[in-house]
Scaffold this motif. Structure first.
Motif, PDB file in Angstrom:
ATOM      1  N   GLN A  17       0.832  -1.209   0.000  1.00 17.70           N
ATOM      2  CA  GLN A  17       0.000   0.000   0.000  1.00 17.70           C
ATOM      3  C   GLN A  17       0.864   1.254   0.000  1.00 17.70           C
ATOM      4  O   GLN A  17       0.672   2.157  -0.800  1.00 17.70           O
ATOM      5  CB  GLN A  17      -0.933   0.000   1.216  1.00 17.70           C
ATOM      6  N   TYR A  18       1.809   1.295   0.909  1.00 18.65           N
ATOM      7  CA  TYR A  18       2.753   2.415   0.966  1.00 18.65           C
ATOM      8  C   TYR A  18       3.907   2.014   1.867  1.00 18.65           C
ATOM      9  O   TYR A  18       3.859   0.993   2.559  1.00 18.65           O
ATOM     10  CB  TYR A  18       2.071   3.697   1.490  1.00 18.65           C
ATOM     11  N   ILE A  19       4.953   2.806   1.824  1.00 18.90           N
ATOM     12  CA  ILE A  19       6.144   2.536   2.634  1.00 18.90           C
ATOM     13  C   ILE A  19       6.240   3.605   3.704  1.00 18.90           C
ATOM     14  O   ILE A  19       6.334   4.801   3.408  1.00 18.90           O
ATOM     15  CB  ILE A  19       7.416   2.515   1.760  1.00 18.90           C
ATOM     16  N   ASN A  20       6.196   3.192   4.964  1.00 19.90           N
ATOM     17  CA  ASN A  20       6.290   4.091   6.115  1.00 19.90           C
ATOM     18  C   ASN A  20       7.685   3.981   6.700  1.00 19.90           C
ATOM     19  O   ASN A  20       8.022   2.987   7.339  1.00 19.90           O
ATOM     20  CB  ASN A  20       5.227   3.729   7.159  1.00 19.90           C
ATOM     21  N   ALA A  21       8.496   5.002   6.433  1.00 19.95           N
ATOM     22  CA  ALA A  21       9.916   4.966   6.834  1.00 19.95           C
ATOM     23  C   ALA A  21      10.572   3.784   6.124  1.00 19.95           C
ATOM     24  O   ALA A  21      10.687   3.772   4.910  1.00 19.95           O
ATOM     25  CB  ALA A  21      10.047   4.896   8.344  1.00 19.95           C
ATOM     26  N   SER A  22      10.991   2.781   6.873  1.00 22.01           N
ATOM     27  CA  SER A  22      11.624   1.613   6.258  1.00 22.01           C
ATOM     28  C   SER A  22      10.691   0.409   6.238  1.00 22.01           C
ATOM     29  O   SER A  22      11.098  -0.678   5.829  1.00 22.01           O
ATOM     30  CB  SER A  22      12.898   1.254   7.041  1.00 22.01           C
ATOM     31  N   ALA A  23       9.449   0.588   6.681  1.00 21.46           N
ATOM     32  CA  ALA A  23       8.504  -0.517   6.752  1.00 21.46           C
ATOM     33  C   ALA A  23       7.501  -0.450   5.617  1.00 21.46           C
ATOM     34  O   ALA A  23       7.029   0.629   5.249  1.00 21.46           O
ATOM     35  CB  ALA A  23       7.782  -0.502   8.098  1.00 21.46           C
ATOM     36  N   GLU A  24       7.212  -1.602   5.050  1.00 16.35           N
ATOM     37  CA  GLU A  24       6.204  -1.696   4.005  1.00 16.35           C
ATOM     38  C   GLU A  24       4.861  -2.044   4.626  1.00 16.35           C
ATOM     39  O   GLU A  24       4.758  -2.957   5.452  1.00 16.35           O
ATOM     40  CB  GLU A  24       6.590  -2.761   2.979  1.00 16.35           C
ATOM     41  N   ILE A  25       3.836  -1.318   4.253  1.00 12.05           N
ATOM     42  CA  ILE A  25       2.484  -1.563   4.742  1.00 12.05           C
ATOM     43  C   ILE A  25       1.714  -2.279   3.643  1.00 12.05           C
ATOM     44  O   ILE A  25       1.620  -1.782   2.510  1.00 12.05           O
ATOM     45  CB  ILE A  25       1.772  -0.260   5.137  1.00 12.05           C
ATOM     46  N   TYR A  26       1.176  -3.468   3.975  1.00 11.96           N
ATOM     47  CA  TYR A  26       0.526  -4.312   2.984  1.00 11.96           C
ATOM     48  C   TYR A  26      -0.983  -4.263   3.113  1.00 11.96           C
ATOM     49  O   TYR A  26      -1.530  -3.995   4.188  1.00 11.96           O
ATOM     50  CB  TYR A  26       0.999  -5.763   3.127  1.00 11.96           C
ATOM     51  N   GLY A  27      -1.642  -4.560   1.998  1.00 12.65           N
ATOM     52  CA  GLY A  27      -3.093  -4.666   1.993  1.00 12.65           C
ATOM     53  C   GLY A  27      -3.540  -6.078   2.304  1.00 12.65           C
ATOM     54  O   GLY A  27      -2.753  -6.929   2.752  1.00 12.65           O
ATOM     55  N   ASP A  28      -4.809  -6.344   2.045  1.00 12.71           N
ATOM     56  CA  ASP A  28      -5.351  -7.678   2.290  1.00 12.71           C
ATOM     57  C   ASP A  28      -4.925  -8.637   1.188  1.00 12.71           C
ATOM     58  O   ASP A  28      -4.512  -8.228   0.097  1.00 12.71           O
ATOM     59  CB  ASP A  28      -6.880  -7.616   2.361  1.00 12.71           C
ATOM     60  N   CYS A  29      -5.038  -9.910   1.490  1.00 16.71           N
ATOM     61  CA  CYS A  29      -4.720 -10.928   0.494  1.00 16.71           C
ATOM     62  C   CYS A  29      -5.716 -10.851  -0.665  1.00 16.71           C
ATOM     63  O   CYS A  29      -6.914 -10.657  -0.456  1.00 16.71           O
ATOM     64  CB  CYS A  29      -4.778 -12.322   1.119  1.00 16.71           C
ATOM     65  N   GLY A  30      -5.198 -10.984  -1.854  1.00 16.65           N
ATOM     66  CA  GLY A  30      -6.058 -10.940  -3.025  1.00 16.65           C
ATOM     67  C   GLY A  30      -5.251 -11.095  -4.292  1.00 16.65           C
ATOM     68  O   GLY A  30      -4.116 -11.585  -4.276  1.00 16.65           O
ATOM     69  N   VAL A  31      -5.828 -10.657  -5.392  1.00 14.77           N
ATOM     70  CA  VAL A  31      -5.176 -10.793  -6.687  1.00 14.77           C
ATOM     71  C   VAL A  31      -4.120  -9.714  -6.851  1.00 14.77           C
ATOM     72  O   VAL A  31      -4.303  -8.563  -6.431  1.00 14.77           O
ATOM     73  CB  VAL A  31      -6.228 -10.717  -7.821  1.00 14.77           C
ATOM     74  N   CYS A  32      -3.003 -10.068  -7.436  1.00 11.65           N
ATOM     75  CA  CYS A  32      -1.949  -9.095  -7.709  1.00 11.65           C
ATOM     76  C   CYS A  32      -2.328  -8.277  -8.944  1.00 11.65           C
ATOM     77  O   CYS A  32      -2.929  -8.800  -9.892  1.00 11.65           O
ATOM     78  CB  CYS A  32      -0.623  -9.804  -7.955  1.00 11.65           C
ATOM     79  N   PRO A  33      -1.967  -6.994  -8.988  1.00 16.38           N
ATOM     80  CA  PRO A  33      -2.239  -6.176 -10.182  1.00 16.38           C
ATOM     81  C   PRO A  33      -1.484  -6.706 -11.399  1.00 16.38           C
ATOM     82  O   PRO A  33      -0.510  -7.444 -11.274  1.00 16.38           O
ATOM     83  CB  PRO A  33      -1.738  -4.786  -9.766  1.00 16.38           C
TER      84      PRO A  33
END
Length: 309
Positions: A17-33
């Motif tokens: 979803q976005y990168i907060n500092a050095s951490a990646e924030i992920y969405g829910d499981c689903g289909v990849c774009p």
């Protein structure tokens, strides 16, 4: 990094979803774009690689199929005395070449003659729709996407451009130069294309993954069979018969190119020093046929059978 439970299924993943500092924030499981596939941690990652040698050979095979079929039906319907066949052959080559170039230009990255792609890992990558998980055996999580991006869809785009260019160019050419044919025969090669393009499309849609792994062997087997059938139908039994008509040499050279393409595809261009000597086997089937044709002449077999030999 934000640690979350891994997604179910082979091809379900979490998008970044976005990168907060050095951490990646992920969405829910689903289909990849489109243009992404899951990595080992079930995270959707953008495909940034380039097609390998084998991938390009596969795309070349799929690009050759409509061209070979065009040439076959043009020759089949043009008649022996038609001088328009050569121009139609060249037009078909032009159509397929332009379609291939345009397909590369409209693919990502747009405007360049190269493409970015995901690596093919296994056969199931071609059939992600068969691996949608059902956690409770009732609800299905749909994660169908092109894990082999763009090797699956780029073939459809190429066939579409081939069909459009054929409909724009070929009827005008045939109407102008195919004077040796009757009105009903002039457009039969075009009508044939209107049949085999849908067949090729279904073939890619259903068997694209199987073709990806089997096409080198398909090339070798079909080229050997068609060469034997052609030489038998043309009553070629010696080197002299082969040299009588230039057309026979063209057909033989075309089959030799297909043999070489199949051998190179099997070797995958990984060990050139060891694999290139195999190209010396390319003329072997034709030589074997010419050396043994006289022993399989039907009249000779019948006469020997009548004499009790």
């Amino acid at each position: 990094m934000n640690i979350q439970p891994a997604c179910l299924g082979l091809y379900c993943g979490r998008t970044v979803q976005y990168i907060n500092a050095s951490a990646e924030i992920y969405g829910d499981c689903g289909v990849c774009p489109r243009g992404q596939r899951t990595d080992g941690d079930k995270i959707c990652r953008e495909c940034t690689g380039s097609p390998g040698h084998y991938d390009w050979l596969y795309l070349g095979f799929m690009a050759m199929l409509p061209l070979i079929l065009h040439w076959f039906f043009i020759e089949w319907y043009s008649g022996k005395k038609s001088s328009s066949a050569v121009f139609q052959h060249l037009t078909a080559l032009f159509e397929c070449s332009v379609a291939a170039i345009v397909t590369l230009l409209v693919s990502d990255p747009v405007g360049f003659l190269y493409i970015r792609s995901c690596k093919v890992v296994m056969l199931s990558d071609w059939y992600t729709m068969l691996y949608n998980p059902s956690p409770d055996y009732i609800t299905t999580v749909h994660c169908t996407h092109e894990a082999v991006y763009p090797l699956y869809t780029i073939v459809f785009i190429y066939y579409a451009f081939c069909l459009v260019l054929m409909m724009l160019l070929r009827p005008l050419l045939v109407k102008k130069i195919a004077c040796g044919l009757g009105k009903s025969d002039r457009f039969k090669s075009i009508y044939a294309a209107l049949y085999f393009f849908p067949i090729l499309t279904v073939l890619q849609a259903v068997g694209g993954g199987l073709l990806y792994y089997a096409f080198p062997y398909i090339i070798l087997v079909l080229s050997l069979v068609t060469l034997a059938v052609y030489m038998s139908a043309s009553e070629v039994e010696s080197f002299k018969d082969l040299l009588v008509r230039k057309k026979r040499l063209v057909v033989l050279s075309s089959h030799w190119l297909l043999h070489a393409y199949g051998i190179i595809s099997i070797s995958k261009l990984e060990r050139l020093g060891q694999d290139l000597p195999l190209l010396a086997l390319v003329p072997a089937p034709a030589l074997f046929y010419l050396l043994t044709a006289k022993y399989t002449e039907p009249s000779r077999i019948l006469s020997e059978g009548a004499n009790g030999h």
